[in-house]
Design a protein around this motif. Structure first.
Motif, mmCIF file in Angstrom:
data_model
loop_
_atom_site.group_PDB
_atom_site.id
_atom_site.type_symbol
_atom_site.label_atom_id
_atom_site.label_comp_id
_atom_site.label_asym_id
_atom_site.label_seq_id
_atom_site.Cartn_x
_atom_site.Cartn_y
_atom_site.Cartn_z
ATOM 1 N N HIS A 1 0.818 -1.201 0.000
ATOM 2 C CA HIS A 1 0.000 0.000 0.000
ATOM 3 C C HIS A 1 0.857 1.259 0.000
ATOM 4 C CE1 HIS A 1 -3.834 -1.853 0.385
ATOM 5 N NE2 HIS A 1 -3.388 -2.639 1.344
ATOM 6 N N ASN A 2 0.196 2.390 -0.282
ATOM 7 C CA ASN A 2 0.882 3.670 -0.123
ATOM 8 C C ASN A 2 1.364 3.779 1.317
ATOM 9 O OD1 ASN A 2 0.244 4.366 -2.721
ATOM 10 N ND2 ASN A 2 -1.607 5.473 -2.154
ATOM 11 N N ASN B 1 4.925 9.908 -12.927
ATOM 12 C CA ASN B 1 4.285 10.914 -13.771
ATOM 13 C C ASN B 1 5.112 11.203 -15.018
ATOM 14 O OD1 ASN B 1 3.036 13.126 -14.875
ATOM 15 N ND2 ASN B 1 2.577 14.060 -12.895
ATOM 16 N N GLU C 1 6.105 2.783 -9.831
ATOM 17 C CA GLU C 1 4.722 2.888 -10.290
ATOM 18 C C GLU C 1 4.612 3.546 -11.668
ATOM 19 O OE1 GLU C 1 1.671 3.954 -7.570
ATOM 20 O OE2 GLU C 1 3.005 3.753 -5.854
ATOM 21 N N ALA D 1 0.900 3.880 -13.115
ATOM 22 C CA ALA D 1 -0.206 4.320 -12.256
ATOM 23 C C ALA D 1 -1.071 5.388 -12.921
ATOM 24 C CB ALA D 1 0.327 4.828 -10.925
ATOM 25 N N MET D 2 -0.465 6.195 -13.790
ATOM 26 C CA MET D 2 -1.242 7.281 -14.386
ATOM 27 C C MET D 2 -1.621 6.995 -15.832
ATOM 28 S SD MET D 2 0.760 10.501 -12.683
ATOM 29 C CE MET D 2 -0.535 11.713 -12.849
ATOM 30 N N ASP E 1 -3.584 4.788 -19.063
ATOM 31 C CA ASP E 1 -4.780 4.014 -19.383
ATOM 32 C C ASP E 1 -4.349 2.589 -19.763
ATOM 33 O OD1 ASP E 1 -3.759 4.189 -21.917
ATOM 34 O OD2 ASP E 1 -5.414 5.307 -22.755
ATOM 35 N N PRO E 2 -5.323 1.677 -19.938
ATOM 36 C CA PRO E 2 -4.943 0.276 -20.176
ATOM 37 C C PRO E 2 -3.981 0.085 -21.355
ATOM 38 C CG PRO E 2 -7.276 0.412 -19.690
ATOM 39 C CD PRO E 2 -6.790 1.823 -19.805
ATOM 40 N N THR E 3 -4.162 0.849 -22.426
ATOM 41 C CA THR E 3 -3.253 0.720 -23.573
ATOM 42 C C THR E 3 -1.841 1.140 -23.177
ATOM 43 O OG1 THR E 3 -5.121 1.406 -24.895
ATOM 44 C CG2 THR E 3 -3.018 1.281 -26.012
ATOM 45 N N ARG F 1 -0.149 -1.419 -21.004
ATOM 46 C CA ARG F 1 0.324 -2.569 -21.753
ATOM 47 C C ARG F 1 1.639 -2.237 -22.466
ATOM 48 N NH1 ARG F 1 -4.377 -3.595 -25.009
ATOM 49 N NH2 ARG F 1 -5.480 -3.522 -23.045
ATOM 50 N N HIS G 1 1.167 -1.231 -7.840
ATOM 51 C CA HIS G 1 -0.045 -1.609 -7.115
ATOM 52 C C HIS G 1 -0.796 -2.712 -7.842
ATOM 53 C CE1 HIS G 1 0.051 1.451 -4.197
ATOM 54 N NE2 HIS G 1 -0.180 2.445 -5.007
ATOM 55 N N ASP H 1 -4.932 -6.493 -3.447
ATOM 56 C CA ASP H 1 -5.704 -7.172 -4.481
ATOM 57 C C ASP H 1 -5.203 -8.596 -4.660
ATOM 58 O OD1 ASP H 1 -7.420 -5.187 -5.093
ATOM 59 O OD2 ASP H 1 -6.259 -4.407 -6.772
#
Lengths: 275, 291
Positions: free
Chosen positions: A41-42, A90, A167, A170-171, A173-175, A178, A200, A241
């Protein structure tokens, strides 16, 4: 090899002035060529740990050695930073130049490399992340996943042995996620770069050779993805998860003992149920 | 009462060489009390769509109605502000918009601008914080910048809730949160929904959609490609995959099992239901002794 030896890290919280133990006696050996995922976790200490690997942070107690070089040794700082590259969360905070290739050249230029060699390194690095076609583009025109790949190319141009990803998806989208994961795996498998992925997402951790789970500054679980993700109850207790298929396998196993409990992926489950 | 989009088109930079059609003929009716999920690729028009719901963007063509009032019509000008306040919009990474010195001031910024009295503002702040389980007493004097990522986000969202919106629109509210933070946040959203708030949530997570949304729309190329309950949507995996979207992992498993000859239903994604269905199908197969 990166050797983390009984590392404790204390820092002062600005607002309360309390001392916080971000890392509590952590020991971990990262072998050359390995792909390790660090989950938690964070606030569990995983990013603090990551920043110890290239001397962005130094241990309060204990030692970190990169190929037997102590990160606390200031004279070796640049050697260490060149060996251990870092990719952050980021994508917008990591790109500095006005074109993709200039951005990738930034590191080698600062190392004082010959222009011809810089050219070669930049081309190689962009090819490795599949971004050669974008070399003249402005980074602001790229998608999140593409920006992250350029950031990775910037690191690769420095020819590191180890890359720490903090991470990185983390920011995205699914594409984008991948794209970055495929790049990460290719660098590990084909180029032999050691990968440490702080994440995560257990879908990403499943791809690693070894998974390390952290909680409250300590390593609480470590093993192959299979060993870790089949401890469904323990992971749930930690509110982490669990891959849905692993959870389903545990449930099915409770009802029908002949169904194996240590199943993690869809394909394994299909083989188990329809041999 | 509802939010309504009637044949909405939106074009960015109309008439220029970089003109792009972000929305094309969107017709959508969002009923009061609904939990609507919006999925689609980056660039599919999701964010453009939700910015129409409170008048941040004006349709190039078509109408947007909030509780029956066309918010972009000149005649409605007097009512426009009041009507727009019914819709609270939470952007991606709303914590980047925090700016005040204390949590209380930040959350109270909107209500203060409404011209409410100090006590009224304070009441609103307390209520909004309670809705997200933020402790008023311990947090009110803290700087929002000293909080953890998950708490910062809640403070930012509390700022929207303090405006007492009827409709709450959230653009990927769980992006970047850790699993614990995500779970807690979605559970609280479900509580708000049970208390009667209309929730419209954009998300990339099909598993979250399966769990929380009552109805979903799937966007692609500025159009609504599919809509229906999560069951409806996830039982059409081919279409989703064509658009490049995933289905929840357990749906994917059921589909693969069916391909391999195990006679299972494929419109389930709740883990208990999937377990029961697999056990049932296996027992039936044992009976027939074929796979």
């Amino acid at each position: 090899m990166i050797r983390i030896h009984h590392v404790t890290h204390m820092f002062k919280k600005e607002s309360t002035k309390h001392e916080v133990k971000a890392l509590d006696d952590v020991s971990l050996d990262i072998l050359e060529g390995e792909h390790i995922a660090v989950l938690g976790h964070n606030g569990c200490g995983k990013s603090t740990l990551a920043k110890h690997l290239n001397a962005l942070l130094l241990p309060t107690a204990g030692t970190v050695e990169v190929d037997a070089v102590d990160t606390a040794n200031e004279a070796d700082l640049w050697t260490i930073r060149q060996m251990v590259g870092m990719v952050f969360q980021n994508p917008d905070n990591q790109l500095v130049a006005t074109t993709v290739e200039e951005d990738v050249a930034f590191g080698p230029e600062n190392m004082g490399m010959e222009p011809a060699q810089i050219r070669q390194r930049v081309d190689e690095a962009l090819a490795l992340v599949g971004m050669s076609a974008f070399k003249d583009k402005g980074p602001h025109l790229l998608s999140g996943g593409q920006k992250q790949r350029v950031a990775i190319a910037g690191i690769i141009a420095m020819r590191p042995k180890y890359i720490v990803f903090d991470e990185p998806t983390a920011m995205l989208d699914p594409t984008g996620r991948r794209e970055v994961m495929e790049t990460m795996q290719r660098l590990n498998r084909e180029e032999g770069i050691t990968v440490i992925n702080i994440t995560h997402f257990m879908e990403e951790a499943v791809l690693a050779d070894r998974v390390v789970v952290m909680e409250r500054g300590r390593i609480v679980l470590s093993g192959t993805p299979k060993e870790v993700f089949t401890k469904v109850d323990l992971l749930k207790q930690m509110q982490l998860d669990v891959p849905p298929v692993a959870e389903l396998a545990a449930l099915l196993h409770k009802e029908q003992k002949q169904i194996a409990a240590d199943i993690m992926t869809i394909e394994e489950m299909v083989t188990e149920l329809c041999p | 009462m509802s939010l309504e989009m009637k044949h909405v088109f939106y074009t960015y930079q109309e008439g220029s060489p970089t003109e792009s059609h972000a929305l094309q003929d969107i017709c959508l009716n969002i009923n009061e009390g609904e939990f609507l999920g919006i999925v689609g690729h980056t660039g599919s028009g999701k964010s453009t769509l939700i910015q129409h719901l409170n008048g941040l963007l004006k349709p190039t063509k078509g109408e947007v109605l909030i509780d029956g009032i066309n918010i972009n019509q000149k005649e409605a000008k007097a009512k426009r502000k009041e009507v727009r306040l019914k819709v609270g919009l939470v952007f991606q990474y709303p914590e980047y918009q925090l700016f005040e010195e204390t949590v209380e001031q930040d959350i109270g910024f909107g209500p203060r601008n409404l011209g409410l009295s100090d006590t009224e503002v304070q009441e609103r702040v307390k209520e909004a914080m309670a809705l997200l389980k933020l402790d008023y007493k311990t947090l009110r004097k803290q700087s929002p910048f000293d909080l953890s990522g998950g708490q910062k986000r809640k403070v930012a969202i509390a700022g929207v809730l303090a405006m007492k919106p009827k409709y709450l629109v959230l653009d990927e509210p769980t992006a970047g949160l850790d699993p614990r933070g995500r779970e807690e946040f979605l559970e609280q959203l479900a509580v708000l929904h049970r208390q009667g708030m209309t929730i419209i949530m954009v998300s990339h997570s099909m598993d979250d959609m399966a769990k929380y949304a009552q109805r979903m729309i799937v966007m692609d190329h500025g159009q609504i490609q599919l809509q229906g309950t999560p069951q409806d949507i996830f039982s059409q995996p081919e279409q989703l995959q064509q658009i490049g979207l995933d289905v929840p992992s357990l749906s994917r498993l059921l589909l693969r099992l069916k391909q391999r000859g195990l006679d299972v239903r494929t419109d389930l994604f709740d883990i208990e239901a999937v377990k029961t269905e697999i056990l049932r199908a296996m027992a039936a197969r044992e009976g027939k002794l074929t796979c």
